[in-house]
Structure formats: C-alpha cells, structure tokens
Design a protein around this motif. Structure first.
Motif, PDB file in Angstrom:
ATOM      1  N   LEU A  12       1.431   1.327   2.787  1.00 17.95           N
ATOM      2  CA  LEU A  12       1.136   2.638   3.359  1.00 17.95           C
ATOM      3  C   LEU A  12      -0.305   3.032   3.068  1.00 17.95           C
ATOM      4  O   LEU A  12      -1.018   3.525   3.949  1.00 17.95           O
ATOM      5  CB  LEU A  12       2.088   3.687   2.792  1.00 17.95           C
ATOM      6  N   ASP A  13      -0.730   2.804   1.843  1.00 16.69           N
ATOM      7  CA  ASP A  13      -2.115   3.113   1.469  1.00 16.69           C
ATOM      8  C   ASP A  13      -3.097   2.318   2.321  1.00 16.69           C
ATOM      9  O   ASP A  13      -4.110   2.853   2.792  1.00 16.69           O
ATOM     10  CB  ASP A  13      -2.350   2.796  -0.008  1.00 16.69           C
ATOM     11  N   THR A  37       5.692  -1.831  -1.724  1.00 19.57           N
ATOM     12  CA  THR A  37       5.651  -1.351  -0.345  1.00 19.57           C
ATOM     13  C   THR A  37       4.704  -0.178  -0.165  1.00 19.57           C
ATOM     14  O   THR A  37       4.031  -0.067   0.869  1.00 19.57           O
ATOM     15  CB  THR A  37       7.061  -0.945   0.102  1.00 19.57           C
ATOM     16  N   GLY A  38       4.631   0.715  -1.147  1.00 16.19           N
ATOM     17  CA  GLY A  38       3.754   1.870  -1.020  1.00 16.19           C
ATOM     18  C   GLY A  38       2.304   1.496  -0.779  1.00 16.19           C
ATOM     19  O   GLY A  38       1.567   2.232  -0.099  1.00 16.19           O
ATOM     20  N   SER A  50      -4.346   7.239  -1.717  1.00 16.27           N
ATOM     21  CA  SER A  50      -3.492   6.148  -2.184  1.00 16.27           C
ATOM     22  C   SER A  50      -2.706   6.628  -3.392  1.00 16.27           C
ATOM     23  O   SER A  50      -3.176   7.474  -4.154  1.00 16.27           O
ATOM     24  CB  SER A  50      -4.317   4.904  -2.555  1.00 16.27           C
TER      25      SER A  50
END
Length: 222
Positions: A143-144, A139-140, A38
């Motif tokens: 993904l994590d 937003t990241g 992450s």
C-alpha cells in the motif's frame, strides 16, 4: 498544474516521443514523491532508474523470455487466479480498448506478442523505473509503495511528462534482478515508463470508464 486536474487527467501513456528526460527532472520527481505516507514512516520504496543501453538490454532479455514461452514467475500475485464479475468484464473491456486502439485483430497472435513485448521496452519511453522493496516486508508495504508511485505519476504530470505503471515488468523478477544487479532479497513490485507523451498516437487517446462515486461508496451518518 492544479492537483485535481492532474489526478483526473492522468492516464496510461503507451507511446512516447523520441525526446530525452534529464536526470535532474527525474530527481525532482522523486524528490516530490518521497513525501508519500507510509506506515510508521517505514518508507519501503526503492527505485532503479534505467535508460539508454541498460534499458534496452533489460527489455530484450524480458522479451526473449516471453517469446520463448517461459511462464511468468512473479514474486507475488498481482491479479486473482480466477476472475469473476465485475472484474472479468472490466479486464475484457480494457483489453479490447487497447487492441482496438492499436488496430490488432483478436486472432493476430504475432502482433499481440509484439504489443505485449512493448511493455518490456517501456513503450519506447526514454526512462524506465523499477520499483522494488525488501522481501520480508508485509502487505501494508505494498500500500505504501502504491501511494509513492501515485506521487511519482502526479509529479511527472507537473513536469509535463507522461507515465505508465507496468505490472508486466515484474513477470520475470529473477531476470530483472540479474540485469540490474539487485539482491535476491528484493521483491520486484512493478515498473513504470516515463517520458514525453506522443499525443498523436491512437493508443494514447482512448479512455476507460470509471465507476461513479455512488457505485463504490456507502455513507454512514454523513
């Protein structure tokens, strides 16, 4: 199970045996999954594990909203508002394969509704997972969360269990928060069914095509 085999053999399981999964097994799966990467080690993932009566109540509440015609009101857009190629065709093929495996005709609205509501009951799996995170993350962190969930699914395979990630469990996030006593600052990302796969069920035997590497990869100086 060898890692590449686990990755290639993972599929969405939509029918489960009436066989419990021990809490210790779920904890072991999450113990392995927590080593997902992450950004800046933020570890944004949070999980609610639900089973038994609590899982039944959640499923009935969500199904009731769907049957009453309440429009979905997710915390974020999972799908595009307008579908274009090649995604439109892939979506259509996915739906046709699923309904074909279930033996549901295109004009059988009641059975289609039953099939959709099965999502809310985690397809009969003994364990349901709800993934959520802080609303003020960016937003990241999605993904994590995705990498964490992939770890969950692969770890489940190592324990002989099947899974199905489910965006449908985030359609009515206010109801999920109310039923599971979560604060308003929690984004409901999705759910996941977890249990022993019913390998005899036709819905678990169909497979969808994947694009070859050449279709989505461009090599530069390699």
């Amino acid at each position: 199970m060898e890692l590449i085999e686990a990755m290639r053999g993972r599929h969405a399981v939509r029918a489960y045996l009436d066989r419990p999964v021990a809490r210790e097994t779920v904890e072991a799966i999450l113990e392995a999954a927590r080593f997902a990467p992450s950004g800046v080690n933020s570890q944004p993932w949070q999980v609610v594990v639900t089973a038994g009566e609590a899982k039944r109540r959640l499923g009935e509440r969500l199904a009731a909203a769907r049957r009453a015609g309440e429009p979905p009101r997710p915390d974020y857009d999972y799908y595009p508002r307008r579908w274009r190629e090649p995604y439109r065709s892939r979506r259509k093929a996915c739906g046709l394969a699923l309904y074909g495996a279930l033996g549901i005709a295109r004009d059988d609205r009641e059975r289609q509704m039953e099939a959709w509501c099965a999502n809310y009951h985690f397809f009969g799996a003994p364990v349901g997972l709800i993934f959520h995170m802080d609303r003020d993350l960016a937003t990241g962190s999605f993904l994590d969360m995705g990498m964490f969930m992939q770890n969950v699914m692969l770890a489940a395979r190592a324990h002989g269990l099947g899974t199905c990630p489910q965006a449908s469990l985030a359609e009515y996030p206010d109801l999920v928060r109310a039923e599971l006593d979560l604060d308003e600052d929690r984004i409901i990302v999705c759910g996941m069914a977890l249990g022993h796969e019913d390998t005899a069920a036709a819905v678990n035997r169909y497979r969808l095509e994947r694009e070859p590497v050449t279709a989505f990869t461009r090599f530069v100086d390699l």
